[in-house]
Design a protein around this motif. Structure first.
Motif, PDB file in Angstrom:
ATOM      1  N   THR B 126       3.318  37.108 -24.461  1.00  0.00           N
ATOM      2  CA  THR B 126       2.374  38.180 -24.151  1.00  0.00           C
ATOM      3  C   THR B 126       1.375  37.753 -23.080  1.00  0.00           C
ATOM      4  OG1 THR B 126       2.511  38.481 -26.509  1.00  0.00           O
ATOM      5  CG2 THR B 126       1.080  39.959 -25.312  1.00  0.00           C
ATOM      6  N   LEU B 158       8.583  45.965 -10.105  1.00  0.00           N
ATOM      7  CA  LEU B 158       8.330  46.744 -11.316  1.00  0.00           C
ATOM      8  C   LEU B 158       8.263  48.234 -11.033  1.00  0.00           C
ATOM      9  CD1 LEU B 158       5.627  44.426 -12.890  1.00  0.00           C
ATOM     10  CD2 LEU B 158       8.066  44.537 -13.421  1.00  0.00           C
ATOM     11  N   ARG B 235      19.459  42.525 -28.553  1.00  0.00           N
ATOM     12  CA  ARG B 235      18.252  43.106 -29.160  1.00  0.00           C
ATOM     13  C   ARG B 235      17.027  42.769 -28.315  1.00  0.00           C
ATOM     14  NH1 ARG B 235      15.367  39.014 -31.865  1.00  0.00           N
ATOM     15  NH2 ARG B 235      16.310  37.291 -30.773  1.00  0.00           N
ATOM     16  N   GLU B 238      11.020  42.049 -26.406  1.00  0.00           N
ATOM     17  CA  GLU B 238       9.730  41.478 -26.040  1.00  0.00           C
ATOM     18  C   GLU B 238       9.564  41.344 -24.526  1.00  0.00           C
ATOM     19  OE1 GLU B 238       9.203  37.706 -27.782  1.00  0.00           O
ATOM     20  OE2 GLU B 238       7.039  37.912 -28.007  1.00  0.00           O
ATOM     21  N   TYR B 241       9.060  44.753 -23.066  1.00  0.00           N
ATOM     22  CA  TYR B 241       7.828  45.395 -23.542  1.00  0.00           C
ATOM     23  C   TYR B 241       6.611  44.886 -22.787  1.00  0.00           C
ATOM     24  CZ  TYR B 241       4.255  46.951 -26.832  1.00  0.00           C
ATOM     25  OH  TYR B 241       3.162  47.520 -27.399  1.00  0.00           O
ATOM     26  N   VAL B 242       6.538  43.572 -22.635  1.00  0.00           N
ATOM     27  CA  VAL B 242       5.340  43.009 -22.024  1.00  0.00           C
ATOM     28  C   VAL B 242       5.356  43.095 -20.503  1.00  0.00           C
ATOM     29  CG1 VAL B 242       4.857  41.435 -23.909  1.00  0.00           C
ATOM     30  CG2 VAL B 242       6.300  40.681 -22.044  1.00  0.00           C
ATOM     31  N   GLY B 247       9.872  50.809 -18.028  1.00  0.00           N
ATOM     32  CA  GLY B 247       9.889  51.630 -16.831  1.00  0.00           C
ATOM     33  C   GLY B 247      10.336  50.883 -15.601  1.00  0.00           C
ATOM     34  N   PRO B 248      10.212  51.448 -14.417  1.00  0.00           N
ATOM     35  CA  PRO B 248       9.790  52.835 -14.232  1.00  0.00           C
ATOM     36  C   PRO B 248      10.821  53.828 -14.763  1.00  0.00           C
ATOM     37  CG  PRO B 248      10.461  51.856 -12.150  1.00  0.00           C
ATOM     38  CD  PRO B 248      10.463  50.767 -13.149  1.00  0.00           C
ATOM     39  N   GLY B 249      10.337  54.926 -15.289  1.00  0.00           N
ATOM     40  CA  GLY B 249      11.230  55.871 -15.952  1.00  0.00           C
ATOM     41  C   GLY B 249      11.837  55.203 -17.162  1.00  0.00           C
ATOM     42  N   ASP B 250      13.173  55.247 -17.230  1.00  0.00           N
ATOM     43  CA  ASP B 250      13.871  54.582 -18.335  1.00  0.00           C
ATOM     44  C   ASP B 250      14.673  53.408 -17.810  1.00  0.00           C
ATOM     45  OD1 ASP B 250      13.244  55.629 -20.775  1.00  0.00           O
ATOM     46  OD2 ASP B 250      14.609  57.322 -20.610  1.00  0.00           O
ATOM     47  N   VAL B 256      16.669  48.549 -28.305  1.00  0.00           N
ATOM     48  CA  VAL B 256      15.637  48.245 -29.298  1.00  0.00           C
ATOM     49  C   VAL B 256      14.310  48.895 -28.919  1.00  0.00           C
ATOM     50  CG1 VAL B 256      14.426  46.417 -30.509  1.00  0.00           C
ATOM     51  CG2 VAL B 256      16.783  46.099 -29.862  1.00  0.00           C
ATOM     52  N   GLU B 261      10.429  53.229 -29.948  1.00  0.00           N
ATOM     53  CA  GLU B 261       9.742  54.441 -29.495  1.00  0.00           C
ATOM     54  C   GLU B 261      10.030  55.616 -30.422  1.00  0.00           C
ATOM     55  OE1 GLU B 261      10.246  55.606 -25.283  1.00  0.00           O
ATOM     56  OE2 GLU B 261       9.926  57.640 -26.009  1.00  0.00           O
ATOM     57  N   LYS B 262      11.320  55.787 -30.771  1.00  0.00           N
ATOM     58  CA  LYS B 262      11.682  56.901 -31.664  1.00  0.00           C
ATOM     59  C   LYS B 262      10.999  56.740 -33.018  1.00  0.00           C
ATOM     60  CE  LYS B 262      15.455  58.998 -29.563  1.00  0.00           C
ATOM     61  NZ  LYS B 262      15.127  60.176 -28.835  1.00  0.00           N
ATOM     62  N   PHE B 264       8.288  54.631 -33.982  1.00  0.00           N
ATOM     63  CA  PHE B 264       6.853  54.422 -34.162  1.00  0.00           C
ATOM     64  C   PHE B 264       5.984  55.270 -33.240  1.00  0.00           C
ATOM     65  CE2 PHE B 264       8.869  50.274 -35.328  1.00  0.00           C
ATOM     66  CZ  PHE B 264       8.874  50.557 -36.685  1.00  0.00           C
ATOM     67  N   THR B 265       6.586  55.938 -32.240  1.00  0.00           N
ATOM     68  CA  THR B 265       5.789  56.857 -31.425  1.00  0.00           C
ATOM     69  C   THR B 265       6.105  58.298 -31.805  1.00  0.00           C
ATOM     70  OG1 THR B 265       5.819  55.283 -29.625  1.00  0.00           O
ATOM     71  CG2 THR B 265       5.160  57.503 -29.085  1.00  0.00           C
TER      72      THR B 265
END
Lengths: 430, 301
Positions: B126, B158, B235, B238, B241-242, B247-250, B256, B261-262, B264-265
């Motif tokens: 992180t 990025l 899988r 991390e 995520y960090v 992104g950008p987009g997908d 994972v 996202e599905k 916990f968001t």
């Protein structure tokens, strides 16, 4: 024989490993800290769910200590979690509730208020405030715009502890060098854009404006164009003509290289190191910039440029009471400690949030005197609309940001990207 | 020791002790892996409300909706991209580094470099990711600065959909090649020096010694590292995520990440569980294929 055994063992090990690896790691595990002491079993217990930095945890602990002076036989446990998404915060709350540790007093971000109310997690505060002199006095001091953000269907659910907004900061020296007049409140998008273009240097050493592709930071562009991501009755409205116009305006800045890459750039550091002439932010950048050596001679702030109407965005946090608290009276007392003048002052002195009442937010001792127009921050709060935070906030935020990234990376045209995002959010919001 | 069977027989007592030793890890496995997996399996056929805990059986609806969703397809494609490149990259780089510190570098420096290469695995991702993010910045990043000196145009590491996965791959290899190196190094220690010297005297060149002696002898370790890297890459979460947040987009989102996202968001546990079951099947298939394939190239002594 031995060879075969080895293979079987290896296979088994790999099997176990595969399973343990599939189990998705949770990132938030022990970042939270719980303050507790086990000495006092048998006392009444209250649980506080807070969020933020260790500094904010300390301020809340001081407030709890003041509460304990009046209520010595109550034990208060604070859980303070860092928040990187409000969905995670709600998740944490649900976990606490289902394991029988439902919090009594909660510090909640504006973004999560509707989500919490629609899931029946909060107690309305109107009756409590109206019969309590201190609280009703305090309520009158809050900016009314701010109370709206924490109200759902006319009922108030939280007493704000701090707020955040967006104004436009600009580098005075660069304006002087380019021979431009400093911007004034009420300036337009066109004036902003022509300034930004004039301030951009061809060699890439200075950009006119630093655009940041994040949800809060983008919102003033929507509100100054007279629109929002959701309609007044909380329906997604990402592909309205005004939204498309605003996104096209932002995209043109990216294409013309008036702004550095909005996805990867750290615009606040760039502004401090004089690589940007203008950047949008709230109060939270000021301490860092002062530490970096920026003074009143270097920069100032102005309200957001206007296209359709003046405006900005505000977010913030408020103290609320959990729906199922077993100790309503004590929770109210604790809530009062959390929004007492002393606590609000301490929060404001942290320098991150804007205090929620006019008397504190226009107090020079608390807000400081840098930049010259620091009081403009409170004005922004009063003209701002709350950040779009419907019950489907998590999906709205994700889809909006994905859509903006697709536009800024040149994959999609604004209209097409916004149409896609709209249908995604509609599918989740039903 | 009695009777015709020459396999050593353990006493009941010893067997019992052995089982006792496995109990703690077995309980952990059941509580934190097996039961959740079963629960996820059940939820994948239901619509589950996180807030009330109520759930309705919906049959294969969750599976249908994720399979018809273009986002899961792109996440699946990205995951396969990561699986191939991250596992080959991590194992390959780990092998190269291992040979480098074991054989090529002088003994005294090799200790130092062993630590240097392993170091990234020890630091918290992180925090380091923040540094990598600033390296990868398009306009003010260090990497683009040096590329610029070489006359190469700015790369949107990025912010360009074609490069975001490459940025993740670089971070992932930087982070994980060290562990692969360490494990393969253990295998290289098994290589008999005499064998190498004999081969050298017989006229085998460095490449022949590497492919005919070192790789076969160290193959069990390389195989283990390969399995670990493949399951790890399937899988992957991390590192993405960090760094890019998907992104950008997908464009850099893995399965994972989409599951998280599905779940916990969007609080859509049903779809998240269905995706998890798909991922579990994918990992199972890939692992079986690797084990079957290993018969031809892994040599156990």
């Amino acid at each position: 024989m031995k060879k075969r055994m080895k293979r079987v063992v290896a296979l088994l090990l790999a099997g176990v490993m595969m399973f343990s690896m599939t189990a998705c790691e949770s990132k938030t595990e022990d970042l939270s800290s719980t303050v507790q002491s086990d000495k006092n079993i048998g006392k009444t217990e209250l649980r506080v769910l807070n969020w933020g930095s260790t500094e904010e945890e300390r301020i809340a602990n001081d407030a709890i200590a003041r509460f304990n002076e009046a209520n010595p036989d109550v034990e208060v446990k604070q859980t303070c979690v860092p928040v990187d998404s409000w969905s995670n915060f709600i998740q944490k709350w649900i976990t606490m509730s289902t394991s029988g540790e439902a919090p009594d007093v909660i510090n909640l971000g504006l973004e999560a208020t509707q989500m919490a109310v629609s899931n029946d997690l909060l107690m309305p505060l109107d009756d409590i405030v109206s019969i309590d002199e201190d609280l009703s006095g305090l309520k009158d001091e809050y900016a009314s715009a701010l109370l709206d953000g924490f109200s759902v269907d006319g009922k108030l659910y939280g007493l704000p502890s701090g707020t955040q907004t967006m104004v436009m900061y600009y580098n005075k020296v660069m304006f002087d060098e380019a021979g431009l007049a400093y911007p004034k409140d009420g300036w337009t998008w066109d004036e902003f854009l022509s300034d930004a273009k004039a301030l951009t240097k061809a060699d890439g050493s200075v950009y006119g404006f630093g655009l940041s592709s994040s949800y809060f930071q983008l919102t003033p562009w929507w509100s100054t164009n007279g629109t929002a991501l959701v309609t007044t009755d909380s329906k997604p409205a990402l592909n309205s003509p005004e939204m498309v116009e605003a996104v096209e305006f932002l995209d043109s800045m990216v294409k013309d290289k008036v702004t550095p890459d909005p996805i990867s750039s750290d615009v606040y550091t760039m502004f401090a190191s004089k690589q940007l002439a203008m950047v949008g932010a709230g109060r939270w950048v000021l301490n860092t910039w002062k530490d970096a050596g920026l003074t009143n001679d270097d920069f100032d702030c102005v309200q957001w440029p206007v296209n359709a109407k003046e405006g900005s965005v505000y977010g913030g946090s408020a103290w609320c009471i959990g729906k199922n608290t077993e100790n309503k009276e004590l929770s109210v007392e604790l809530l009062k400690a959390m929004v007492s003048e002393e606590t609000l002052k301490a929060t404001a002195e942290g320098g991150q949030q804007v205090p929620p009442t006019e008397s504190l937010a226009t107090n020079e001792e608390i807000m400081g005197t840098t930049p010259d127009n620091v009081m403009g921050i409170w004005k922004a709060v009063t003209i701002a609309s709350p950040i779009a935070a419907p019950t489907f906030f998590g999906d709205l935020e994700q889809s909006t940001l994905r859509c903006m990234e697709e536009v800024f990376s040149g994959e999609k045209e604004p209209q097409q990207a916004l149409d896609t995002a709209q249908s995604e959010v509609e599918a989740q919001a039903k | 020791m009695r009777g015709k069977n020459n396999k050593p027989k353990y006493s009941r007592q010893e067997t019992l002790t052995a089982y006792l030793f496995t109990v703690p890890s077995f309980i952990g496995f059941v509580c934190f892996v097996l039961i959740p997996v079963i629960w996820v399996f059940i939820i994948s056929f239901r619509q589950y409300n996180v807030f009330t805990g109520a759930s309705v059986f919906v049959g294969l609806d969750n599976f249908k909706s994720i399979l018809s969703d273009s986002r899961s397809v792109s996440a699946l494609k990205n995951t396969l991209w990561y699986t191939i490149l991250c596992s080959v990259g991590n194992t390959g780089l780990g092998l190269i580094l291992a040979v480098l510190v074991d054989d090529i570098l002088p003994k005294k420096v090799s200790v130092l470099f062993r630590s240097v290469y392993f170091f990234p695995s020890l630091v918290g991702l992180t925090f380091v990711a923040i540094i990598w993010q600033s390296f990868f910045q398009t306009d003010a990043g260090v990497i683009n600065y040096y590329l610029n000196l070489l006359g190469i145009d700015k790369v949107g590491w990025l912010s360009n959909q074609d490069f975001s996965k490459v940025a993740v791959l670089i971070l992932d290899m930087w982070k994980n090649a060290g562990i692969s190196m360490l494990l393969i190094l253990a295998g290289l220690q098994n290589v008999n020096r005499g064998l190498l010297e004999a081969a050298e005297i017989d006229g085998a060149n460095a490449f022949q010694r590497f492919f005919k002696i070192i790789i076969p002898v160290a193959s069990p370790q390389i195989f283990f590292v390969m399995i670990m890297n493949v399951t790890g890459a399937l899988r992957i979460y991390e590192s993405i995520y960090v760094l890019s947040g998907g992104g950008p987009g997908d464009s850099s989102r893995s399965l994972v990440m989409l599951i998280a996202e599905k779940g916990f968001t969007s609080f859509d546990y049903g779809s998240a569980s269905a995706l998890s079951m798909l991922l579990l099947m994918l990992i199972a298939i890939v692992t079986v294929v690797q084990f079957v394939g290993s018969i031809w190239w892994v040599h156990y002594e």
